[in-house]
Design a protein around this motif. Structure first.
Motif: not given
Length: 324
Positions: A30-43, A77-88
């Motif tokens: 994680k240097n200056g050229k490779d930033r952290y990636k954070v995904s946000v999943i909300i209803q 989302l259902t629990v399974e849909e949220e799980k699939s979205a997170i894993e993706w």
């Protein structure tokens, strides 16, 4: 005996070096050229109630140099849909996730397993429904306190005397830990006041559904415990379909403010959704930058808005964040 002990100490030291090396390799990537990636999943991510929250996320991402992405979700989302979205998202490079948990008993276990892969921060409420029992950190308002604040505003308007008055409670869902806490805070505060709760309905109403608030018995007040319920109650009030009931509620969208400004709601309790977004992403950034640190619960404030104080200087910032 001494030889075995020496061998054991050397083995422990070697394993410690391996652990440190693994951590350094992770951080080195994680240097200056490779930033952290954070995904946000909300209803229902495109709903206007998320405007201030997403603005807070964008500002934190800019300040901390994070690549942030809000996943598009068309509805609940259902629990399974949220799980699939997170894993993706994880499979596609997310270093951490910020999640609004699905109101379900299975959500806690699912998210706990995800946490074994990447850091997880919840928003709005804990997955278990019990903050003390939850094993996952959350950023959000004090939902019980907001419900209590709403009841206190109602009491102020009637000098503490609402004996014999009637009210109806409107929520988007009864499964949400936030809704449960808000209703408890509200009803606990009104205990022994003599007010009568005539009805309580939940759902998303956009027409003349049988159990819609417009088809409920006449009451003095309609209490809306979330943004969608507040805008629903406001629209029914504007159409004169609440039989003269006054609306008090919790909301955080420009539509909610509109109904307050137009006189179709008496009082609005507004959670600081900007800081929910900003602080949740900042906490994730701290965790990613310090491998052995732990994510912490964060509680944000809330504000009481009235029509006659709506445009005072101290309220301009919260109104601004809603419009972004």
């Amino acid at each position: 005996m001494k030889k075995n002990r020496k061998l054991f100490i050397l083995l422990e030291a070697f394993l410690a070096v391996l652990v440190i090396a693994a951590v350094l390799i992770m951080l080195w990537g994680k240097n200056g050229k490779d930033r952290y990636k954070v995904s946000v999943i909300i209803q229902n991510s495109d709903d206007n109630q998320w405007a201030a929250f997403k603005y807070g996320l964008r500002m934190a991402a800019e300040d901390k140099g994070i690549e942030m992405f809000v996943v598009s979700t068309g509805g609940a989302l259902t629990v399974e849909e949220e799980k699939s979205a997170i894993e993706w998202e994880i499979d596609n490079g997310a270093d951490a996730v910020i999640v609004q948990p699905v109101p379900s008993p299975d959500a806690e276990e699912m998210l706990k397993k995800i946490e074994n892969k990447v850091p997880v921060m919840l928003v709005g409420y804990t997955a278990s429904g019990n903050k003390d029992a939850s094993r996952l950190p959350a950023t959000g308002p004090d939902n019980y306190a907001m419900g209590a604040a709403l009841a206190e505003e109602l009491l102020k308007d009637y000098n503490g005397n609402i004996k014999g008055k009637t009210l109806g409670i409107l929520t988007e869902t009864t499964d949400s830990p936030a809704a449960v806490s808000r209703e408890k805070g509200f009803t606990d505060t009104l205990k022994d006041t003599g007010v009568e709760i005539s009805w309580s309905v939940s759902g998303v109403f956009d027409g003349n559904e049988e159990d819609s608030p417009g088809n409920q018995p006449k009451v003095d007040f309609v209490i809306a415990l979330d943004d969608n319920s507040l805008t629903t109650a406001g629209s029914y009030s504007a159409a004169n379909n609440l039989h003269g009931a006054l609306v008090y509620g919790i909301g955080n969208s420009t539509e909610a403010v509109y109904y307050l400004d137009m006189g179709f709601a008496e009082c609005l309790v507004v959670p600081d959704e900007f800081n929910v977004g900003y602080q949740s992403l900042t906490e994730i950034w701290e965790k990613l930058g310090h491998y052995f640190s732990s994510l912490q619960d964060i509680t944000v404030s809330h504000t009481v808005l009235r029509r006659d104080t709506l445009f005072l200087k101290e309220n301009q910032e919260i109104l601004f964040t809603m419009s972004q």
